[in-house]
Design a protein around this motif. Structure first.
Motif, PDB file in Angstrom:
ATOM      1  N   VAL A 203       0.838  -1.208   0.000  1.00  0.00           N
ATOM      2  CA  VAL A 203       0.000   0.000   0.000  1.00  0.00           C
ATOM      3  C   VAL A 203       0.867   1.251   0.000  1.00  0.00           C
ATOM      4  N   HIS A 204       1.926   1.265   0.791  1.00  0.00           N
ATOM      5  CA  HIS A 204       2.787   2.445   0.858  1.00  0.00           C
ATOM      6  C   HIS A 204       3.530   2.684  -0.454  1.00  0.00           C
ATOM      7  N   ARG A 205       3.865   1.613  -1.156  1.00  0.00           N
ATOM      8  CA  ARG A 205       4.510   1.801  -2.462  1.00  0.00           C
ATOM      9  C   ARG A 205       3.531   2.400  -3.471  1.00  0.00           C
ATOM     10  N   ARG A 206       2.312   1.929  -3.436  1.00  0.00           N
ATOM     11  CA  ARG A 206       1.341   2.392  -4.430  1.00  0.00           C
ATOM     12  C   ARG A 206       0.752   3.743  -4.048  1.00  0.00           C
ATOM     13  N   TYR A 207       0.514   3.946  -2.738  1.00  0.00           N
ATOM     14  CA  TYR A 207      -0.098   5.179  -2.254  1.00  0.00           C
ATOM     15  C   TYR A 207       0.761   5.764  -1.129  1.00  0.00           C
ATOM     16  N   PRO A 208       1.852   6.422  -1.464  1.00  0.00           N
ATOM     17  CA  PRO A 208       2.769   6.905  -0.424  1.00  0.00           C
ATOM     18  C   PRO A 208       2.147   7.897   0.550  1.00  0.00           C
ATOM     19  N   PHE A 209       1.039   8.514   0.184  1.00  0.00           N
ATOM     20  CA  PHE A 209       0.403   9.481   1.086  1.00  0.00           C
ATOM     21  C   PHE A 209      -0.196   8.818   2.323  1.00  0.00           C
ATOM     22  N   PHE A 210      -0.314   7.499   2.346  1.00  0.00           N
ATOM     23  CA  PHE A 210      -0.816   6.818   3.545  1.00  0.00           C
ATOM     24  C   PHE A 210       0.262   6.697   4.630  1.00  0.00           C
ATOM     25  N   GLN A 211       1.490   6.997   4.301  1.00  0.00           N
ATOM     26  CA  GLN A 211       2.540   6.950   5.310  1.00  0.00           C
ATOM     27  C   GLN A 211       2.390   8.126   6.275  1.00  0.00           C
ATOM     28  N   SER A 212       2.877   7.938   7.495  1.00  0.00           N
ATOM     29  CA  SER A 212       2.782   8.974   8.526  1.00  0.00           C
ATOM     30  C   SER A 212       3.938   8.794   9.493  1.00  0.00           C
ATOM     31  N   ASP A 213       4.188   9.812  10.321  1.00  0.00           N
ATOM     32  CA  ASP A 213       5.245   9.670  11.317  1.00  0.00           C
ATOM     33  C   ASP A 213       4.636   9.496  12.705  1.00  0.00           C
ATOM     34  N   ALA A 214       5.477   9.100  13.641  1.00  0.00           N
ATOM     35  CA  ALA A 214       5.001   8.768  14.987  1.00  0.00           C
ATOM     36  C   ALA A 214       4.383   9.968  15.692  1.00  0.00           C
ATOM     37  N   ILE A 215       4.900  11.162  15.430  1.00  0.00           N
ATOM     38  CA  ILE A 215       4.361  12.353  16.092  1.00  0.00           C
ATOM     39  C   ILE A 215       2.941  12.628  15.636  1.00  0.00           C
ATOM     40  N   GLU A 216       2.681  12.543  14.342  1.00  0.00           N
ATOM     41  CA  GLU A 216       1.327  12.767  13.834  1.00  0.00           C
ATOM     42  C   GLU A 216       0.353  11.761  14.442  1.00  0.00           C
ATOM     43  N   ARG A 217       0.764  10.498  14.490  1.00  0.00           N
ATOM     44  CA  ARG A 217      -0.125   9.467  15.038  1.00  0.00           C
ATOM     45  C   ARG A 217      -0.375   9.678  16.526  1.00  0.00           C
ATOM     46  N   LYS A 218       0.643  10.042  17.277  1.00  0.00           N
ATOM     47  CA  LYS A 218       0.475  10.249  18.712  1.00  0.00           C
ATOM     48  C   LYS A 218      -0.472  11.400  18.985  1.00  0.00           C
ATOM     49  N   LEU A 219      -0.342  12.499  18.252  1.00  0.00           N
ATOM     50  CA  LEU A 219      -1.210  13.650  18.451  1.00  0.00           C
ATOM     51  C   LEU A 219      -2.676  13.315  18.166  1.00  0.00           C
ATOM     52  N   LEU A 220      -2.887  12.414  17.238  1.00  0.00           N
ATOM     53  CA  LEU A 220      -4.256  12.063  16.860  1.00  0.00           C
ATOM     54  C   LEU A 220      -4.899  11.052  17.799  1.00  0.00           C
ATOM     55  N   PHE A 221      -4.128  10.069  18.254  1.00  0.00           N
ATOM     56  CA  PHE A 221      -4.742   8.909  18.900  1.00  0.00           C
ATOM     57  C   PHE A 221      -4.444   8.737  20.378  1.00  0.00           C
ATOM     58  N   GLU A 222      -3.489   9.457  20.934  1.00  0.00           N
ATOM     59  CA  GLU A 222      -3.238   9.300  22.342  1.00  0.00           C
ATOM     60  C   GLU A 222      -4.326  10.019  23.145  1.00  0.00           C
ATOM     61  N   ARG A 223      -4.967   9.299  24.035  1.00  0.00           N
ATOM     62  CA  ARG A 223      -6.079   9.876  24.784  1.00  0.00           C
ATOM     63  C   ARG A 223      -6.346   9.060  26.030  1.00  0.00           C
ATOM     64  N   GLN A 224      -7.466   9.373  26.682  1.00  0.00           N
ATOM     65  CA  GLN A 224      -7.797   8.718  27.937  1.00  0.00           C
ATOM     66  C   GLN A 224      -8.059   7.231  27.748  1.00  0.00           C
TER      67      GLN A 224
END
Length: 227
Positions: A203-224
């Protein structure tokens, strides 16, 4: 044919990457953010004929208040353009929307301790979807990033039969249950699953825009924790 497919993927990726510069993902936590999403859902589902018009002009259910569920708004140039809801089988909270219909298929995976992401209420604002045909890919980055963040085993796609080809092409999803009646919607819904680990590199080879870094993911999903 192969060259055309590669060229099409490259062109799509370039357009999505360009649009992403104007995009802001926000986890809906305030009352105003949640209500804007509920109204957007209502407009989209009425337009598709999936729900009947109502006086409240909002579409929500009990899942929106579960401790293992996140609702996100996708903003383009500061305006709400789309939304999606993610439910995750975190410890102590294994309730997923798809269990109401596909418990016979999903219960064995949950009992085995598999981490599952169940994206639901995927909607786009009508004018934005016309203006930005790449918008579905922008919104669907959210469940893909969640798969990485939670180290999930499976992602679900509870979709109408006519949408199966899109998810098969996008993430290699496979149908695990044919369409069934789905509470609250007029259409019958099928269940597809994606094995993230098996298809991630492809998927990442075909659609590179699906890649993300750890900081972006943490800001979105870290919660209570689940409550």
């Amino acid at each position: 044919m192969l060259a055309d497919s590669v060229a099409a993927s490259s062109s799509l990726s370039a357009h999505v990457a360009q649009l992403l510069r104007r995009v802001d993902y926000r986890r809906a936590e305030s009352t105003d953010e949640r209500e804007a999403i509920f109204r957007l859902r209502y407009d989209a589902y009425v337009r598709e004929g999936e729900i009947a018009p109502s006086f409240s002009k909002r579409f929500t259910d009990r899942v929106d208040d579960q401790g293992n569920t996140w609702s996100f708004g996708v903003y383009i140039d500061g305006s709400l353009a789309g939304s999606i809801r993610l439910s995750v089988t975190i410890p102590g909270c294994s309730r997923l929307p798809a269990l109401d219909v596909f418990s016979d298929v999903l219960a064995p995976h949950i009992d085995a301790g598999k981490m599952i992401i169940d994206p639901t209420r995927f909607v786009a604002e009508h004018a934005s979807s016309k203006r930005h045909p790449e918008l579905p890919y922008i919104v669907l980055r959210l469940p893909w990033m969640a798969m990485t963040y939670f180290k999930a085993d499976l992602m679900l796609a509870a979709v109408r039969a006519e949408h199966q080809a899109f998810y098969r092409r996008l993430w290699g999803c496979r149908v695990v249950c044919p369409p069934r009646p789905y509470p609250g919607l007029s259409s019958h819904i099928s269940l597809m699953t994606c094995d993230h680990g098996a298809v991630q590199d492809q998927v990442h080879r075909r659609y590179p825009f699906f890649q993300s870094d750890a900081i972006e993911r943490k800001l979105l999903f870290e919660r209570q924790r689940c409550g």
